[in-house]
Scaffold this motif. Sequence first.
Motif, PDB file in Angstrom:
ATOM      1  N   HIS A  95       0.906  -1.173  -0.070  1.00 35.07           N
ATOM      2  CA  HIS A  95       0.116  -0.071  -0.067  1.00 35.07           C
ATOM      3  C   HIS A  95       0.813   1.131   0.034  1.00 35.07           C
ATOM      4  CE1 HIS A  95      -3.817  -2.129   1.744  1.00 35.07           C
ATOM      5  NE2 HIS A  95      -3.479  -2.568   0.679  1.00 35.07           N
ATOM      6  N   THR A  96       2.039   1.038   0.575  1.00 40.65           N
ATOM      7  CA  THR A  96       2.823   2.433   0.556  1.00 40.65           C
ATOM      8  C   THR A  96       3.364   2.739  -0.826  1.00 40.65           C
ATOM      9  OG1 THR A  96       4.966   0.950   1.121  1.00 40.65           O
ATOM     10  CG2 THR A  96       3.517   1.896   2.992  1.00 40.65           C
ATOM     11  N   ILE A  97       3.581   1.722  -1.374  1.00 40.21           N
ATOM     12  CA  ILE A  97       4.206   2.142  -3.059  1.00 40.21           C
ATOM     13  C   ILE A  97       2.984   2.523  -3.869  1.00 40.21           C
ATOM     14  CG2 ILE A  97       4.888   1.042  -4.963  1.00 40.21           C
ATOM     15  CD1 ILE A  97       6.191  -1.211  -3.068  1.00 40.21           C
ATOM     16  N   ASN A  98       1.645   2.013  -3.627  1.00 39.18           N
ATOM     17  CA  ASN A  98       0.490   2.331  -4.477  1.00 39.18           C
ATOM     18  C   ASN A  98       0.267   3.968  -3.973  1.00 39.18           C
ATOM     19  OD1 ASN A  98      -0.200   0.391  -6.372  1.00 39.18           O
ATOM     20  ND2 ASN A  98      -1.408  -0.570  -4.702  1.00 39.18           N
ATOM     21  N   LEU A  99       0.100   4.133  -2.890  1.00 39.96           N
ATOM     22  CA  LEU A  99       0.109   5.557  -2.224  1.00 39.96           C
ATOM     23  C   LEU A  99       1.177   6.384  -2.865  1.00 39.96           C
ATOM     24  CD1 LEU A  99      -0.860   4.881   1.362  1.00 39.96           C
ATOM     25  CD2 LEU A  99      -2.247   6.139  -0.304  1.00 39.96           C
ATOM     26  N   GLN A 100       2.347   6.245  -2.859  1.00 31.32           N
ATOM     27  CA  GLN A 100       3.424   6.999  -3.499  1.00 31.32           C
ATOM     28  C   GLN A 100       3.181   7.227  -4.913  1.00 31.32           C
ATOM     29  OE1 GLN A 100       8.266   7.027  -4.075  1.00 31.32           O
ATOM     30  NE2 GLN A 100       7.464   6.489  -1.877  1.00 31.32           N
ATOM     31  N   SER A 101       2.882   6.304  -5.514  1.00 30.93           N
ATOM     32  CA  SER A 101       2.467   6.550  -6.974  1.00 30.93           C
ATOM     33  C   SER A 101       1.513   7.402  -7.462  1.00 30.93           C
ATOM     34  CB  SER A 101       2.136   4.986  -7.715  1.00 30.93           C
ATOM     35  OG  SER A 101       0.780   4.736  -7.364  1.00 30.93           O
ATOM     36  N   LEU A 310       8.010  -3.681  -5.281  1.00 35.11           N
ATOM     37  CA  LEU A 310       7.895  -2.749  -6.227  1.00 35.11           C
ATOM     38  C   LEU A 310       7.798  -3.441  -7.651  1.00 35.11           C
ATOM     39  CD1 LEU A 310       7.970   0.076  -7.549  1.00 35.11           C
ATOM     40  CD2 LEU A 310      10.329  -0.026  -7.347  1.00 35.11           C
ATOM     41  N   ASN A 311       8.517  -4.611  -7.771  1.00 34.72           N
ATOM     42  CA  ASN A 311       8.829  -5.191  -9.078  1.00 34.72           C
ATOM     43  C   ASN A 311       7.441  -5.915  -9.323  1.00 34.72           C
ATOM     44  OD1 ASN A 311      11.416  -4.551  -9.558  1.00 34.72           O
ATOM     45  ND2 ASN A 311      12.082  -6.342  -8.674  1.00 34.72           N
ATOM     46  N   ALA A 312       7.002  -6.600  -8.292  1.00 29.06           N
ATOM     47  CA  ALA A 312       5.617  -7.124  -8.202  1.00 29.06           C
ATOM     48  C   ALA A 312       4.436  -6.233  -8.910  1.00 29.06           C
ATOM     49  CB  ALA A 312       5.231  -7.958  -6.889  1.00 29.06           C
ATOM     50  N   LEU A 313       4.421  -5.203  -8.050  1.00 25.38           N
ATOM     51  CA  LEU A 313       3.302  -4.083  -8.340  1.00 25.38           C
ATOM     52  C   LEU A 313       3.427  -3.540  -9.735  1.00 25.38           C
ATOM     53  CD1 LEU A 313       2.649  -1.900  -5.211  1.00 25.38           C
ATOM     54  CD2 LEU A 313       1.203  -3.520  -6.434  1.00 25.38           C
ATOM     55  N   ALA A 314       4.552  -3.177 -10.226  1.00 19.93           N
ATOM     56  CA  ALA A 314       4.841  -2.621 -11.424  1.00 19.93           C
ATOM     57  C   ALA A 314       4.469  -3.863 -12.676  1.00 19.93           C
ATOM     58  CB  ALA A 314       6.275  -2.321 -11.625  1.00 19.93           C
ATOM     59  N   PRO A 318      -1.832  -2.277 -14.282  1.00 15.90           N
ATOM     60  CA  PRO A 318      -1.659  -1.606 -15.628  1.00 15.90           C
ATOM     61  C   PRO A 318      -1.092  -0.114 -15.468  1.00 15.90           C
ATOM     62  CG  PRO A 318      -3.556  -2.841 -15.336  1.00 15.90           C
ATOM     63  CD  PRO A 318      -3.027  -2.920 -13.902  1.00 15.90           C
ATOM     64  N   ASN A 319      -0.543   0.290 -16.459  1.00 16.16           N
ATOM     65  CA  ASN A 319       0.279   1.832 -16.731  1.00 16.16           C
ATOM     66  C   ASN A 319       0.779   2.211 -15.226  1.00 16.16           C
ATOM     67  OD1 ASN A 319      -1.363   1.831 -19.222  1.00 16.16           O
ATOM     68  ND2 ASN A 319      -3.130   2.142 -18.066  1.00 16.16           N
ATOM     69  N   PHE A 320       1.210   1.271 -14.518  1.00 14.49           N
ATOM     70  CA  PHE A 320       2.250   1.518 -13.264  1.00 14.49           C
ATOM     71  C   PHE A 320       3.423   2.352 -13.714  1.00 14.49           C
ATOM     72  CE2 PHE A 320       4.921   1.012  -9.785  1.00 14.49           C
ATOM     73  CZ  PHE A 320       4.165   1.594  -8.748  1.00 14.49           C
ATOM     74  N   ASP A 321       3.814   3.467 -13.211  1.00 16.14           N
ATOM     75  CA  ASP A 321       4.915   4.225 -13.662  1.00 16.14           C
ATOM     76  C   ASP A 321       5.861   4.089 -12.233  1.00 16.14           C
ATOM     77  OD1 ASP A 321       6.927   5.872 -14.331  1.00 16.14           O
ATOM     78  OD2 ASP A 321       5.684   7.803 -14.632  1.00 16.14           O
ATOM     79  N   ARG A 322       6.948   3.107 -12.409  1.00 16.80           N
ATOM     80  CA  ARG A 322       7.550   3.031 -11.331  1.00 16.80           C
ATOM     81  C   ARG A 322       8.694   4.097 -11.232  1.00 16.80           C
ATOM     82  NH1 ARG A 322      10.296  -2.388 -11.460  1.00 16.80           N
ATOM     83  NH2 ARG A 322      11.689  -1.434  -9.987  1.00 16.80           N
TER      84      ARG A 322
END
Length: 346
Positions: A95-101, A310-314, A318-322
């Motif tokens: 969730h911390t990664i999604n929020l930062q995105s 991060l790799n998993a979420l990316a 869809p359209n995830f900007d790492r």
Amino acid sequence: MQLSRRDMLKLVGAGGAALALPGMVNAQSSEKKEVTIAVGGQALIYYLPLSIAALRGFFDDEGLDVNIVDFAGGSRALQAVVGGSADVVSGAFEHTINLQSKGQFYRAFVQQGQAPAIVLAVSKRTMPNYQTPADLKGKKIGVTAPGSSTNMMVSFFLEQHGLKPSDVSFIGVGAGAGAITAMRTGQIDAIANLDPVIGTLLKDDVIEIISDTRTLAETQKVFGGNMPSACLYTSQRFIDANPATTQALANAIVRADKWIQASSLDDIVKTVPESYLLNDVALYKQCLEANRPALSPDGMVAADGPETALNALAAFTPNFDRSKIDIQKIFTNEFAIKANEKYPNA
């Protein structure tokens, strides 16, 4: 000369305060005594350290008055902290990664789980002759919800074995009685879920496990590295304003992590509320034993964990900007390190 906290912040910079101050906070009292923690499904073994910290008085020992508010799911708990009705979330690390995105800076500061604890299993009723993952093609797979962590785990498993997520149908079945019913009645051919759903289906001899991320070995196989799971996370603003409170929370969770690993199943059963026991103590013990390897022993995030998440979420989103993600800002081990120094043998 004594420096005020404001002077300290000026010296270290607001962005680095969370990392610089934990080493100083042991001598301080908590800035905020009353803390509200939002969680989605407190009775789940996934969040057991949170419950133990409350039930064993570990939060009290740190001078905190913690109010735990239980929501129907992790997304609701996240909304509570973003909306300001809670201070901290007990939720999934990613969730911390999604929020930062989305331009919102939240940071995990102590771990409860070191593996996702998601189990993928096939139905003995509709797939009695299952042999290889290729047999899943064209089948209906139950996940807690489309787009969820369980959905992500299955997608990674399929791709490792030469299948695409589009080769199967994902069906949202929740994480409770509905999921159990869907499997028992043949509405789905396979399921990705957590305990107690998995434990119940195993007890009833309804499923055969084909991938089990309650173990570190299988987690590393599926995700390509360590995949952190349940944690306490909050806004960077909260950490900067309340470093001693954040440290106190980390202390209590690390102490709970260690207590769980050192305690017998009977001791844990005696500690948790009767409502956690599923009206079946033997089943709860079975689930505890299976999940203990997935629970964190010390509150620390594994060195490769954030990159794996991060790799998993990316790969999954869809359209995830790492490129928007600064991985160093989604977690810190500084508070857990200090907690382990305070409670080396808790």
